[in-house]
Design a protein around this motif. Structure first.
Motif, PDB file in Angstrom:
ATOM      1  N   UNK A 136       4.444   2.120  -9.954  1.00  0.00           N
ATOM      2  CA  UNK A 136       4.238   0.702  -9.655  1.00  0.00           C
ATOM      3  C   UNK A 136       5.378  -0.112 -10.250  1.00  0.00           C
ATOM      4  N   UNK A 137       5.783  -1.158  -9.534  1.00  0.00           N
ATOM      5  CA  UNK A 137       6.688  -2.150 -10.117  1.00  0.00           C
ATOM      6  C   UNK A 137       5.839  -3.337 -10.544  1.00  0.00           C
ATOM      7  N   UNK A 138       6.059  -3.790 -11.760  1.00  0.00           N
ATOM      8  CA  UNK A 138       5.287  -4.893 -12.324  1.00  0.00           C
ATOM      9  C   UNK A 138       6.220  -6.057 -12.598  1.00  0.00           C
ATOM     10  N   UNK A 266       0.698  10.431  -2.543  1.00  0.00           N
ATOM     11  CA  UNK A 266      -0.131   9.224  -2.520  1.00  0.00           C
ATOM     12  C   UNK A 266       0.689   7.979  -2.195  1.00  0.00           C
ATOM     13  N   UNK A 267       1.942   7.961  -2.647  1.00  0.00           N
ATOM     14  CA  UNK A 267       2.800   6.809  -2.365  1.00  0.00           C
ATOM     15  C   UNK A 267       3.289   6.838  -0.923  1.00  0.00           C
ATOM     16  N   UNK A 268       3.772   7.988  -0.497  1.00  0.00           N
ATOM     17  CA  UNK A 268       4.392   8.078   0.827  1.00  0.00           C
ATOM     18  C   UNK A 268       3.395   7.970   1.976  1.00  0.00           C
ATOM     19  N   UNK A 269       2.151   8.412   1.780  1.00  0.00           N
ATOM     20  CA  UNK A 269       1.177   8.297   2.876  1.00  0.00           C
ATOM     21  C   UNK A 269       0.398   6.983   2.840  1.00  0.00           C
ATOM     22  N   UNK A 273      -1.039   2.245  -1.931  1.00  0.00           N
ATOM     23  CA  UNK A 273      -1.022   0.850  -1.496  1.00  0.00           C
ATOM     24  C   UNK A 273      -2.412   0.396  -1.065  1.00  0.00           C
ATOM     25  N   UNK A 274      -3.132   1.250  -0.359  1.00  0.00           N
ATOM     26  CA  UNK A 274      -4.501   0.911   0.058  1.00  0.00           C
ATOM     27  C   UNK A 274      -5.428   0.802  -1.153  1.00  0.00           C
ATOM     28  N   UNK A 275      -5.221   1.656  -2.132  1.00  0.00           N
ATOM     29  CA  UNK A 275      -6.013   1.594  -3.364  1.00  0.00           C
ATOM     30  C   UNK A 275      -5.815   0.239  -4.043  1.00  0.00           C
ATOM     31  N   UNK A 284       3.990  -2.810  -5.013  1.00  0.00           N
ATOM     32  CA  UNK A 284       5.431  -2.754  -4.812  1.00  0.00           C
ATOM     33  C   UNK A 284       5.917  -1.371  -5.228  1.00  0.00           C
ATOM     34  N   UNK A 285       6.479  -0.636  -4.280  1.00  0.00           N
ATOM     35  CA  UNK A 285       6.912   0.726  -4.553  1.00  0.00           C
ATOM     36  C   UNK A 285       8.008   0.756  -5.624  1.00  0.00           C
TER      37      UNK A 285
END
Length: 290
Positions: A136-138, A266-269, A273-275, A284-285
């Protein structure tokens, strides 16, 4: 005297004993992945009605399931410094506890400078820890009540508008000192971002500044169209965007590789993001996935 010497020796051994790190084979054999999550830290990790909640909890559960394991939670009260938390949950164990270590810890800064930080003797402070897996980007975020503060094109708009912040946080220090302290009189301190946000809802302050995830979640929970996100910049603040990752013991790189493979899926599919969206958060990736 002999008994006293034996007792002192026993206490010395207990004081220096270190909890044992479970290697990858032992973790798989146990059927559980032991993950340390920060306690009472919504929307990332917290309890609601006695049940664990939060995006970090959901992510930890998904990672464990991807490895064919059950999630075993270790709630981690935050220490004064992240170094203390890594010591207590990843490589030494808590002095006041029975000494169990987590296999994995979430919400650790993914930052080369922090990873290689040294003490006054030139020794690596976190040499027994591997920090990996940015997920995650914060960044910092301001929210405002449009009924009292129509817009925030810059921080200068906050003059004569009280702003709520968490005590001893980065927003607290920043707003109290930026541009010669022009906002110090309008900075109001609260024990948590939630209480600062509640103060905005009650009309005590006109805006709140906290982590973007915290602000997104609080706005989502409030459901008030008059509470809005500001898009202003923060001059002279230093680092405003950073990445959040994970940590394991330096001897447990095999676990890190396995977890990182699950995380990438989890990131690529789009699962992560849905979570985040289920909690009202923007995702934000990390840079390596953009």
């Amino acid at each position: 005297m002999r008994r006293l010497i034996l007792l002192c020796g026993l206490l010395l051994c207990l004081g220096t004993a270190q909890a044992q790190v479970r290697d990858f084979d032992r973790i798989i054999e146990s059927g559980t992945l032991r993950v340390a999550l920060y306690q009472n830290f919504p929307p990332y990790s917290y309890e609601e009605g006695g049940q664990p909640r939060g995006v970090d909890y959901e992510l930890a559960k998904a990672l464990a399931e991807g490895l064919g394991l059950k999630l075993e939670l270790m709630w981690a009260p935050p220490g004064e410094k992240l170094d203390d938390d890594l010591r207590d949950y990843i490589w030494r164990g808590r002095v006041t506890a029975q000494g169990e270590l987590a296999d994995l810890m979430l919400r650790v800064p993914y930052d080369r400078e922090f990873s290689y930080k040294r003490n006054e003797l030139g020794e690596l402070i976190n040499e027994l820890v591997v920090m990996f897996g940015p997920y995650q980007r914060e960044r910092w975020q301001l929210a405002h009540d449009r009924r009292r503060l129509a817009e925030v094109p810059s921080i200068a708009a906050l003059r004569q508008h009280p702003v709520g912040v968490e005590v001893e946080s980065v927003p607290s220090f920043y707003l109290s000192s930026v541009q010669g302290g022009m906002l110090s009189r309008e900075t109001r301190h609260y024990p948590t971002p939630q209480l600062a946000f509640a103060a905005m809802q009650a009309g005590e302050v006109d805006a709140v500044m906290a982590l973007r995830g915290e602000v997104d979640w609080l706005l989502h929970e409030a459901g008030d169209a008059q509470l809005a996100l500001a898009e202003n910049a923060y001059p002279d603040m230093g680092r405003q965007i950073w990445e959040i990752g994970m940590a394991v013991h330096e001897s447990n790189r095999q676990l890190a590789y396995a977890v990182e493979e699950q995380l990438e899926n989890l990131i690529l599919d789009g699962s992560l993001e849905r979570l985040y969206a289920r909690y009202g958060l923007r995702f934000e990736k990390p840079e390596q996935y953009q």
